[in-house]
Each structure stands twice: as C-alpha cells, then as structure tokens.
Design a protein around this motif. Structure first.
Motif, PDB file in Angstrom:
ATOM      1  N   GLU A 222      37.833  17.120  32.013  1.00  0.00           N
ATOM      2  CA  GLU A 222      39.152  16.988  31.416  1.00  0.00           C
ATOM      3  C   GLU A 222      39.670  18.393  31.152  1.00  0.00           C
ATOM      4  N   PHE A 223      40.897  18.500  30.665  1.00  0.00           N
ATOM      5  CA  PHE A 223      41.514  19.822  30.516  1.00  0.00           C
ATOM      6  C   PHE A 223      41.647  20.307  29.084  1.00  0.00           C
ATOM      7  N   THR A 224      41.643  19.433  28.103  1.00  0.00           N
ATOM      8  CA  THR A 224      41.937  19.858  26.735  1.00  0.00           C
ATOM      9  C   THR A 224      40.961  20.922  26.249  1.00  0.00           C
TER      10      THR A 224
ATOM     11  N   GLN B 211      44.847  15.239  37.251  1.00  0.00           N
ATOM     12  CA  GLN B 211      45.501  15.011  35.966  1.00  0.00           C
ATOM     13  C   GLN B 211      46.507  16.127  35.709  1.00  0.00           C
TER      14      GLN B 211
ATOM     15  N   GLY C 108      49.183  17.589  32.311  1.00  0.00           N
ATOM     16  CA  GLY C 108      49.423  17.397  30.895  1.00  0.00           C
ATOM     17  C   GLY C 108      49.912  18.649  30.212  1.00  0.00           C
TER      18      GLY C 108
ATOM     19  N   GLU D 282      49.271  20.859  26.466  1.00  0.00           N
ATOM     20  CA  GLU D 282      48.565  21.084  25.200  1.00  0.00           C
ATOM     21  C   GLU D 282      49.458  21.973  24.340  1.00  0.00           C
TER      22      GLU D 282
ATOM     23  N   GLY E  22      46.841  10.532  24.855  1.00  0.00           N
ATOM     24  CA  GLY E  22      46.961  11.796  24.135  1.00  0.00           C
ATOM     25  C   GLY E  22      46.714  11.633  22.653  1.00  0.00           C
TER      26      GLY E  22
ATOM     27  N   SER F 162      47.309  13.821  28.563  1.00  0.00           N
ATOM     28  CA  SER F 162      46.951  13.907  29.975  1.00  0.00           C
ATOM     29  C   SER F 162      47.505  12.699  30.707  1.00  0.00           C
TER      30      SER F 162
ATOM     31  N   TRP G 258      47.210  10.351  34.288  1.00  0.00           N
ATOM     32  CA  TRP G 258      46.415   9.994  35.460  1.00  0.00           C
ATOM     33  C   TRP G 258      47.349   9.889  36.668  1.00  0.00           C
TER      34      TRP G 258
END
Length: 373
Positions: free
Chosen positions: A63-65, A102, A104, A106, A337, A359, A361
């Motif tokens: 994931e990216f967070t 993905q 998104g 932040e 989120g 995020s 999909w």
C-alpha cells in the motif's frame, strides 16, 4: 508512464495537480516491519516478504500510506503538505491479480481535522465522478474516535477498551469481543504459583517464574515470546475475564453500534443516543458535528452518505474518520480512506503530524468502465 498504466491514469494525475498535491514516487521494495507492526492482520497476511543481503526483512509495497509517510519524514518536508500517488501495489488476493494499481492522496499536517477530513472525502468523490461519470455512488462513514469515546464514557477498563478498539472494523472480532464482554469466560486452570502471581498482578514475579520454567524445559527465551510478554498477556486476560458490564451499559453499547443513519441526521442521532444513555462524548461528538458541516459545505450528496457506528476499516493505524465509497449496490469498495494521527509519530516523526488520506482501486474502476460499454 508505461503502457501498463490504466487508461484513466492521465486524467487522475491532472485531477491531482488541480487539487494542489505534490506527486510522489516511493520505492517498490519497502522495510517490512512498519507494515507488520501497524497495517492490520488482514493486510499482514497478504504481504510478499523477502530479505536483503544483510538479512533485513523487506516486502513488496502492499500500500502507499506508510511509504509516503516514511518518505515525508526522511525528506524533512514542512507541513501542511498534500501528496498524491499512482502506482502498483502487491498483495496476495483471492480475486484478481496480485499486482494492481492504486491512486490516492495523503494529506499531512493540517490541524483543522474537520476540514481536512471533508476535503479528503471530497477529493475521493471527485476522482470517482471523473472516471465513472453518471455512476451512482454510496458512501459509508465510521469514526474510531467516537467509538472509543463511548467505551471510555461507559467506564470500561483500559484492557477492554484496547481489545474492542482493535476489533473495530472487523465484524467477527467485534462480535466475539462483545460476546465475551456479556458473558466473560471462566478463568482457565492455572498452576498454583502462576495463579497466585496472576491474581496479585505481579508481572515481574510472574515473568521470572516463567523464565525459570522455560530454562528448566530447555527452551530459549529468544525463540518465541519473551517471558515478560507472556506474563503481561496472562495478567491482562485475567483482568478482562473479571469485568462484566452492567446490563444497562451493555445495552447502551449495543444501541450505539446499531446507529446507521443518513449523514444529514447523524449528529442529531448521536446527540439523542448520548442523552438517552446519560453519556458525555465531549470533543469526539463536537468534532463529528464539525466534520458533518464541512462535508455538506463541499456540496457532496449527503443523501448518498450514511454514518454506520459499527463501520471501520481493517488497518490498525486509523484513529478517527474512516470511509469507503462503492458503486451503488456493489459489494467491494472503490475507495477506502481515513484519519491516522498517530502513524507518523510511530514511524519516527519527532513531532505529532496529523494525517488523513484515501486509496482508489483502479482495477475495480476499470472493470466498471468496461461493463458500462
């Protein structure tokens, strides 16, 4: 960009630029420990692990967070700052490929949490409206902080508050915890000395006793859980078993978790619940009301937004707002989120940095677009 990128990628990156975000790229190989410690059981089971030449445990970016937050800390960038991303993540999945895209945003460092929460939801809704024009959407909100405020107001001890907070977002775990809270299981049979130490809450003495037993059995303390951890868990379990909520308090908790209303009436429903139960929810309810007003000010379709008091998301780092957006009458979310105010401190930031993000999909979006043709 490569030819593998979704066709909608260019439109999404233009939207991100228009919304004043800084595009960021983070490495595909990431240190595994932050995900194993903070990401939640569901994601931990799906991570692809590997090892560096020096023996460091790494993983393919699931994931990216967390990577974006680590990158922010390393760069020592100022806040508030809004990051956007679009790239591949890697997870073991029951359906679909294990590599998927993905995108998104932040949003880090904005101290006006109500405004930042509403902006995050508005950003996510704008993205879906752009790539799925005309698609009816359903938005579900939850609030971890409000749930924890109810637990505290009911007078639950810390151990139970922690167990229930960990279960928030997982219906089976929450159901099991509530069943134990309603009818605590009887204490398991413990050997005499252990039972006495547990009853006295003597963590140090119990750890020493466990360590001696392990040594006599030829077990290494480094091969599994440490004696101190085992002692702490035994005492915690015994304390949990000794607590039983009154029927009135348990009924209030169940009543709270049954609240599921349209966003326009959510604040009023929560105020009525608190008044009927004789509970003061303080700042948690005030922040909820401020966020509801901020969401409405963004012009979002409040008739399509529901607040579900039992709704959470299966990531351990969320602390406040949680949300998902799905196509109407669909089972799987298109967007997930929430707020994660403790995460950056746990990752090494010297000062607390509030954060909220989401995020998307992209493979699920592409499937809907294909089906609409």
């Amino acid at each position: 960009m490569t030819s593998r990128y979704p066709a909608i990628a260019a439109d999404i990156t233009k939207l991100f630029a228009a919304r004043d975000t800084h595009a960021v790229e983070v490495a595909v190989l990431q240190p595994a420990d932050p995900f194993l410690d903070m990401a939640g059981e569901d994601l931990r089971r799906r991570i692809f692990l590997t090892e560096s030449e020096t023996g460091k445990t790494l993983c393919l970016r699931p994931e990216f967070t967390i990577p974006v937050c680590l990158d922010h800390i390393a760069s020592q960038a100022g806040t508030p700052r809004r990051y956007s991303y679009l790239g591949e993540v890697f997870r073991q999945r029951r359906e679909g490929g294990n590599e998927f895209f993905q995108a998104g945003i932040e949003d880090l460092g904005d101290r006006d949490t109500a405004a930042a929460d509403a902006r995050s939801l508005a950003d996510a809704h704008a993205l879906l409206s752009l790539v799925l024009p005309g698609q009816p959407l359903a938005i579900t909100l939850g609030d971890q902080t409000l749930f924890e405020a109810v637990l505290a107001a009911l007078g639950l001890p810390r151990g139970w508050r922690m167990r229930l907070a960990r279960a928030f977002g997982s219906a089976p775990m929450l159901e099991a915890a509530l069943a134990d809270l309603a009818n605590p299981p009887r204490n398991s049979q413990l050997a005499g000395p252990v039972a006495t130490l547990v009853l006295d809450g003597d963590a140090e003495g119990l750890a020493e006793h466990i360590a001696m037993g392990m040594e006599e059995a030829g077990l290494s303390a480094s091969s599994g859980r440490a004696p101190a951890d085992i002692a702490r868990r035994l005492i915690e379990k015994a304390q949990l078993r000794s607590v039983r909520l009154s029927d009135e308090a348990f009924s209030a908790l169940k009543g709270f978790l049954e609240i599921d209303v349209a966003m326009g009436g959510a604040t009023e429903a929560l105020e009525k619940f608190a008044a009927d139960a004789g509970l003061s929810l303080g700042a948690a309810l005030e922040n909820f009301a401020a966020r509801a007003k901020a969401i409405e000010a963004h012009g979002l379709p409040v008739e399509k937004i529901r607040y579900d008091a039992a709704f959470g998301r299966p990531l351990d780092y969320y602390t406040g707002l949680v949300f998902e957006i799905a196509a109407e009458n669909a089972d799987r979310p298109l967007v997930g989120g929430g707020r994660y105010d403790r995460l950056l401190t746990l990752l090494g930031a010297k000062k607390p940095i509030p954060g909220v993000g989401f995020s998307v999909w992209l493979d699920r979006i592409e499937a809907l677009r294909e089906g609409a043709k």
